[in-house]
Structure formats: structure tokens, C-alpha cells
Enzyme design. Structure first.
Site, mmCIF file in Angstrom:
data_model
loop_
_atom_site.group_PDB
_atom_site.id
_atom_site.type_symbol
_atom_site.label_atom_id
_atom_site.label_comp_id
_atom_site.label_asym_id
_atom_site.label_seq_id
_atom_site.Cartn_x
_atom_site.Cartn_y
_atom_site.Cartn_z
ATOM 1 N N HIS A 11 -7.125 -4.244 -9.998
ATOM 2 C CA HIS A 11 -7.719 -4.877 -8.810
ATOM 3 C C HIS A 11 -8.711 -5.978 -9.030
ATOM 4 O O HIS A 11 -9.485 -5.740 -10.091
ATOM 5 C CB HIS A 11 -8.368 -4.008 -7.770
ATOM 6 C CG HIS A 11 -8.665 -4.438 -6.567
ATOM 7 N ND1 HIS A 11 -7.647 -5.211 -5.682
ATOM 8 C CD2 HIS A 11 -9.839 -4.613 -5.737
ATOM 9 C CE1 HIS A 11 -8.152 -5.563 -4.586
ATOM 10 N NE2 HIS A 11 -9.678 -5.391 -4.689
ATOM 11 N N ASN A 48 -3.896 1.120 -10.914
ATOM 12 C CA ASN A 48 -4.073 0.017 -10.229
ATOM 13 C C ASN A 48 -5.046 -1.021 -10.872
ATOM 14 O O ASN A 48 -6.140 -0.727 -11.010
ATOM 15 C CB ASN A 48 -4.336 -0.032 -8.737
ATOM 16 C CG ASN A 48 -4.194 -1.292 -8.017
ATOM 17 O OD1 ASN A 48 -3.049 -2.059 -7.955
ATOM 18 N ND2 ASN A 48 -4.872 -1.460 -7.049
ATOM 19 N N ILE A 105 0.672 -1.216 -0.023
ATOM 20 C CA ILE A 105 -0.019 -0.274 0.019
ATOM 21 C C ILE A 105 0.894 1.323 -0.057
ATOM 22 O O ILE A 105 1.848 1.432 0.942
ATOM 23 C CB ILE A 105 -0.780 0.149 1.290
ATOM 24 C CG1 ILE A 105 -1.860 -1.445 1.204
ATOM 25 C CG2 ILE A 105 -1.749 1.251 1.263
ATOM 26 C CD1 ILE A 105 -2.621 -1.438 2.132
ATOM 27 N N LEU A 106 0.930 1.959 -0.958
ATOM 28 C CA LEU A 106 1.744 3.308 -1.220
ATOM 29 C C LEU A 106 0.907 4.349 -0.291
ATOM 30 O O LEU A 106 -0.173 4.727 -0.504
ATOM 31 C CB LEU A 106 1.734 3.620 -2.647
ATOM 32 C CG LEU A 106 2.370 2.512 -3.460
ATOM 33 C CD1 LEU A 106 2.032 2.919 -4.925
ATOM 34 C CD2 LEU A 106 4.047 2.601 -3.339
ATOM 35 N N ASP A 113 -7.722 1.212 -2.945
ATOM 36 C CA ASP A 113 -8.494 0.445 -4.136
ATOM 37 C C ASP A 113 -9.803 1.265 -4.254
ATOM 38 O O ASP A 113 -10.949 0.850 -4.357
ATOM 39 C CB ASP A 113 -8.709 -1.081 -3.608
ATOM 40 C CG ASP A 113 -7.556 -1.891 -3.829
ATOM 41 O OD1 ASP A 113 -7.664 -2.888 -3.080
ATOM 42 O OD2 ASP A 113 -6.755 -1.404 -4.560
HETATM 43 C C1 GRF Z 1 -3.546 -10.507 -9.996
HETATM 44 O O1 GRF Z 1 -4.570 -10.978 -9.787
HETATM 45 C C2 GRF Z 1 -3.311 -9.028 -9.510
HETATM 46 O O2 GRF Z 1 -4.507 -8.332 -9.723
HETATM 47 C C3 GRF Z 1 -2.982 -9.245 -8.114
HETATM 48 O O3 GRF Z 1 -2.129 -10.069 -8.273
HETATM 49 C C4 GRF Z 1 -2.373 -11.275 -9.053
HETATM 50 C C5 GRF Z 1 -1.150 -11.669 -9.822
HETATM 51 O O4 GRF Z 1 -0.662 -10.684 -10.741
HETATM 52 N N1 GRF Z 1 -2.952 -8.070 -7.326
HETATM 53 P P1 GRF Z 1 0.451 -10.710 -11.700
HETATM 54 O O5 GRF Z 1 0.447 -12.060 -12.586
HETATM 55 O O6 GRF Z 1 1.727 -10.740 -10.711
HETATM 56 O O7 GRF Z 1 0.525 -9.684 -12.731
#
Ligand code: GRF
Length: 201
Positions: free
Chosen positions: A115, A113, A97-98, A155
């Protein structure tokens, strides 16, 4: 257009951005840096395979040196700013969380982002299993994915685009995860193009 991508894990969404720049679905843009908060993120390999510079900054190092999350966030911001002035920062599977101090360092940069839930539902971590359980309890009929602007409330930023994702009665969690990742890989590109084309967003 200069894009910086923040990752924490597999990087399948990073891969989608790489592929869609290559096939010109995302036009006149380049990923200038990939930043990871985990040294073992496979996404770092994906970046290296595509000659994209990478930086790693782990919170663990800060904890070990008794430094604060704020110091981490400011160093993370400088990591980017020391190298480039990005038009867009994309949080793609970035599990950190930034702080608003981080966001304040990028007044002229869009931060978005991805989500894996619908607006206002299942904010925060483990969104997919939480949606899956809610479906099993009959609390929701479907879930979804959204791309939103990053603000200090987790989010909760302005939604750029979202897509509903069905959950089937005989789904196991991994079926839903696969279906959601499929949608993520496409929706993220839509979100990037919307934000790059339309400065006012
Ligand atoms: C995804 O569902 C993303 O939205 C979540 O982590 C999962 C893996 O993302 N935060 P990635 O394959 O590392 O892009």
C-alpha cells in the site's frame, strides 16, 4: 515456495517480483499464477512474457449476470485453489477489497498487500494523491509505502515493513508517484522475503 500475485493494472510491482526471483534476491520461490480483475491489465502481458499462467475474473461480469460480490470472491478463491496451494498471495496493485469469506479460504496461506502510504494513513484508494494534497496543505511532512498482512479491515493488517518517502516542495504529483513506485518495487521484495523466511509472521 509457491507465490500467487493479484494485479489490476500496469504490474510494475509484479515485474519487480519476477525480476527478483530471476536474480535470486527472492530465493526458492516461483510465481505459479497471476490473477487479474481487469482484462486489460498490462501486468497480464508481463506474466505471459515470463511464461506465468494467468487468470482473469472481472467483477463486471458478475454484475452483468446479477451475481454478488461474495460469489465473485468465492470464485476468485477457487480459481487459485483449483490449481495450487500457494504459500503466499501477494496483492500488488490489486484494486479490489477482498471479503473475509475469501480470506477464510486460505487459512494456511500468508496474504500480503503493498500500500502506497504509511501505516494508518490514507487507507483505501488514491492514497498517493491524497498524501500529496495533505502535504500541500501542510498537514504532513512526508508519506511512505508499507507491506502489510491482509485482514478484513482494509489496509489495516499487521505491518511487515514500511519506508518513509519524502515529498519535495516543488514536486508535481507525478514526481511523488515515481518516487513512491521506486520504493514500492524494493520494499515489496523485502516484505516477501521477510514473510517467506519467517513463518510466524
Ligand atoms: C501502486 O502504487 C500500487 O501500490 C497501487 O497501484 C499502483 C500500481 O501498481 N495499488 P502496479 O504498477 O500495477 O504494480
Amino acid at each position: 515456495k509457491s507465490i500467487v500475485v493479484f494485479i489490476s493494472g500496469n504490474g510494475s510491482n509484479l515485474q519487480s517480483i519476477i525480476d527478483n526471483i530471476k536474480n535470486n534476491t527472492i530465493k526458492n520461490a516461483k510465481i505459479d499464477l497471476v490473477v487479474s480483475n481487469r482484462s486489460k491489465a498490462y501486468g497480464l502481458t508481463r506474466a505471459k512474457e515470463n511464461n506465468i499462467p494467468t487468470k482473469i475474473l472481472t467483477l463486471k461480469k458478475y454484475k452483468d449476470e446479477n451475481k454478488t460480490r461474495l460469489e465473485y470472491d468465492l470464485d476468485l478463491a477457487n480459481l487459485v485453489l483449483n490449481n495450487i496451494k500457494p504459500d503466499l498471495i501477494v496483492l500488488a496493485g490489486f484494486m479490489h477489497i477482498l471479503s473475509s469469506e475469501f480470506l477464510d479460504k486460505f487459512p494456511n496461506t500468508n496474504l500480503i498487500n503493498l500500500h502506497p502510504a504509511l501505516p494508518g494513513q490514507f487507507d483505501g484508494a488514491e492514497a498517493i494523491p491524497r498524501a500529496f494534497n495533505a502535504f500541500k496543505k501542510g498537514e504532513i511532512k512526508h508519506t511512505g509505502v508499507m507491506v502489510h498482512k491482509v485482514i478484513k479491515d482494509v489496509d489495516r493488517g499487521e505491518v511487515i515493513c514500511f519506508e518513509e518517502v519524502e515529498i519535495k516542495n516543488d514536486d508535481k504529483l507525478e514526481h511523488l508517484e515515481d518516487r513512491i513506485h521506486e520504493v514500492e518495487h524494493k520494499l515489496l521484495i523485502t516484505g516477501i522475503n521477510l514473510i517467506l523466511e519467517d513463518k510466524k509472521l
